[in-house]
Write a protein that holds these residues in place. Structure first.
Motif, PDB file in Angstrom:
ATOM      1  N   SER A  19       0.858  -1.175   0.000  1.00 24.70           N
ATOM      2  CA  SER A  19       0.000   0.000   0.000  1.00 24.70           C
ATOM      3  C   SER A  19       0.897   1.229   0.000  1.00 24.70           C
ATOM      4  O   SER A  19       2.012   1.194   0.516  1.00 24.70           O
ATOM      5  N   MET A  20       0.420   2.292  -0.579  1.00 23.05           N
ATOM      6  CA  MET A  20       1.165   3.548  -0.564  1.00 23.05           C
ATOM      7  C   MET A  20       0.781   4.407   0.639  1.00 23.05           C
ATOM      8  O   MET A  20       1.392   5.431   0.891  1.00 23.05           O
ATOM      9  N   THR A  21      -0.264   3.978   1.369  1.00 20.82           N
ATOM     10  CA  THR A  21      -0.680   4.679   2.579  1.00 20.82           C
ATOM     11  C   THR A  21      -0.709   3.687   3.732  1.00 20.82           C
ATOM     12  O   THR A  21      -0.884   2.484   3.536  1.00 20.82           O
ATOM     13  N   GLU A  22      -0.554   4.210   4.923  1.00 23.97           N
ATOM     14  CA  GLU A  22      -0.541   3.349   6.106  1.00 23.97           C
ATOM     15  C   GLU A  22      -1.934   2.750   6.327  1.00 23.97           C
ATOM     16  O   GLU A  22      -2.923   3.480   6.442  1.00 23.97           O
ATOM     17  N   VAL A  50       8.589  -9.602   8.897  1.00 31.12           N
ATOM     18  CA  VAL A  50       8.126  -8.959   7.662  1.00 31.12           C
ATOM     19  C   VAL A  50       8.208  -7.438   7.809  1.00 31.12           C
ATOM     20  O   VAL A  50       8.696  -6.741   6.914  1.00 31.12           O
ATOM     21  N   MET A  51       7.776  -6.919   8.933  1.00 29.72           N
ATOM     22  CA  MET A  51       7.800  -5.471   9.136  1.00 29.72           C
ATOM     23  C   MET A  51       9.231  -4.945   9.236  1.00 29.72           C
ATOM     24  O   MET A  51       9.524  -3.843   8.754  1.00 29.72           O
ATOM     25  N   GLU A  52      10.137  -5.731   9.800  1.00 23.37           N
ATOM     26  CA  GLU A  52      11.548  -5.338   9.838  1.00 23.37           C
ATOM     27  C   GLU A  52      12.119  -5.333   8.425  1.00 23.37           C
ATOM     28  O   GLU A  52      12.879  -4.431   8.048  1.00 23.37           O
ATOM     29  N   GLY A  53      11.773  -6.328   7.628  1.00 27.29           N
ATOM     30  CA  GLY A  53      12.209  -6.362   6.234  1.00 27.29           C
ATOM     31  C   GLY A  53      11.685  -5.168   5.454  1.00 27.29           C
ATOM     32  O   GLY A  53      12.394  -4.576   4.636  1.00 27.29           O
ATOM     33  N   LEU A  54      10.437  -4.789   5.723  1.00 27.55           N
ATOM     34  CA  LEU A  54       9.833  -3.605   5.099  1.00 27.55           C
ATOM     35  C   LEU A  54      10.605  -2.351   5.490  1.00 27.55           C
ATOM     36  O   LEU A  54      10.954  -1.535   4.638  1.00 27.55           O
ATOM     37  N   ARG A  55      10.909  -2.216   6.767  1.00 22.42           N
ATOM     38  CA  ARG A  55      11.648  -1.051   7.263  1.00 22.42           C
ATOM     39  C   ARG A  55      13.020  -0.958   6.585  1.00 22.42           C
ATOM     40  O   ARG A  55      13.422   0.101   6.105  1.00 22.42           O
ATOM     41  N   GLN A  56      13.712  -2.086   6.531  1.00 23.53           N
ATOM     42  CA  GLN A  56      15.050  -2.096   5.936  1.00 23.53           C
ATOM     43  C   GLN A  56      14.993  -1.806   4.431  1.00 23.53           C
ATOM     44  O   GLN A  56      15.825  -1.053   3.910  1.00 23.53           O
ATOM     45  N   ALA A  57      14.038  -2.395   3.743  1.00 25.37           N
ATOM     46  CA  ALA A  57      13.914  -2.155   2.298  1.00 25.37           C
ATOM     47  C   ALA A  57      13.569  -0.702   2.018  1.00 25.37           C
ATOM     48  O   ALA A  57      14.149  -0.087   1.116  1.00 25.37           O
ATOM     49  N   ASN A  58      12.633  -0.141   2.774  1.00 25.39           N
ATOM     50  CA  ASN A  58      12.280   1.269   2.582  1.00 25.39           C
ATOM     51  C   ASN A  58      13.498   2.170   2.804  1.00 25.39           C
ATOM     52  O   ASN A  58      13.723   3.116   2.050  1.00 25.39           O
ATOM     53  N   LEU A  61      15.948   1.600  -0.217  1.00 19.65           N
ATOM     54  CA  LEU A  61      15.433   2.048  -1.513  1.00 19.65           C
ATOM     55  C   LEU A  61      14.989   3.512  -1.525  1.00 19.65           C
ATOM     56  O   LEU A  61      14.736   4.075  -2.589  1.00 19.65           O
ATOM     57  N   GLY A  62      14.860   4.113  -0.348  1.00 17.98           N
ATOM     58  CA  GLY A  62      14.356   5.479  -0.271  1.00 17.98           C
ATOM     59  C   GLY A  62      12.873   5.554  -0.582  1.00 17.98           C
ATOM     60  O   GLY A  62      12.400   6.545  -1.138  1.00 17.98           O
ATOM     61  N   THR A  63      12.142   4.496  -0.224  1.00 17.98           N
ATOM     62  CA  THR A  63      10.710   4.420  -0.499  1.00 17.98           C
ATOM     63  C   THR A  63       9.917   4.496   0.805  1.00 17.98           C
ATOM     64  O   THR A  63      10.488   4.498   1.897  1.00 17.98           O
ATOM     65  N   SER A  64       8.608   4.526   0.687  1.00 24.12           N
ATOM     66  CA  SER A  64       7.746   4.551   1.877  1.00 24.12           C
ATOM     67  C   SER A  64       6.548   3.630   1.653  1.00 24.12           C
ATOM     68  O   SER A  64       5.405   4.043   1.775  1.00 24.12           O
ATOM     69  N   TYR A  65       6.851   2.383   1.304  1.00 25.40           N
ATOM     70  CA  TYR A  65       5.790   1.393   1.140  1.00 25.40           C
ATOM     71  C   TYR A  65       5.246   0.980   2.497  1.00 25.40           C
ATOM     72  O   TYR A  65       5.925   1.064   3.520  1.00 25.40           O
ATOM     73  N   TRP A  66       4.015   0.506   2.476  1.00 24.29           N
ATOM     74  CA  TRP A  66       3.361  -0.069   3.646  1.00 24.29           C
ATOM     75  C   TRP A  66       2.863  -1.453   3.242  1.00 24.29           C
ATOM     76  O   TRP A  66       2.668  -1.723   2.060  1.00 24.29           O
ATOM     77  N   ILE A  67       2.642  -2.299   4.198  1.00 23.74           N
ATOM     78  CA  ILE A  67       2.076  -3.626   3.929  1.00 23.74           C
ATOM     79  C   ILE A  67       0.705  -3.692   4.576  1.00 23.74           C
ATOM     80  O   ILE A  67       0.550  -3.384   5.756  1.00 23.74           O
TER      81      ILE A  67
END
Length: 103
Positions: A19-22, A50-58, A61-67
């Protein structure tokens, strides 16, 4: 999007919805499959990984994805921290525009 990891006698399957929004909440779907281990993964550890992987990837990558949704096999191979690496791999491929990723 989904990713799998198969290394000899171990395997892991992860599906996430970005998601692009929280989101208000993250939906988790963990179901056991016949033929897999009888030992269940710790759902809270998988979600944390999964959330740690999201944090590290963001951060990388300089992104702000949400799951908004996480699906995994409840009796898949341990350790749960593997799901952090799978999440990072998924987001990296998505960011790179890999057309083989399912939406």
């Amino acid at each position: 999007m989904s990713v799998s990891r198969i290394t000899g006698g171990q395997d892991n399957i992860l599906q996430i919805r970005l998601s692009m929004t929280e989101p208000d909440a993250v939906d988790v779907d963990a179901r056991p499959l016949a033929g897999f281990s009888s030992t269940l993964l710790d759902e809270s550890k998988v979600v944390s990984a999964v959330m740690e992987g999201l944090r590290q990837a963001n951060a990388e990558l300089g992104t702000s994805y949400w799951i908004s949704h996480i699906r995994f096999v409840a009796n898949d191979s341990k350790p749960e921290k593997t799901y952090s690496l799978l999440t990072q791999a998924l987001l990296g491929q998505y960011y790179a525009g890999n057309p083989s990723l399912g939406a």
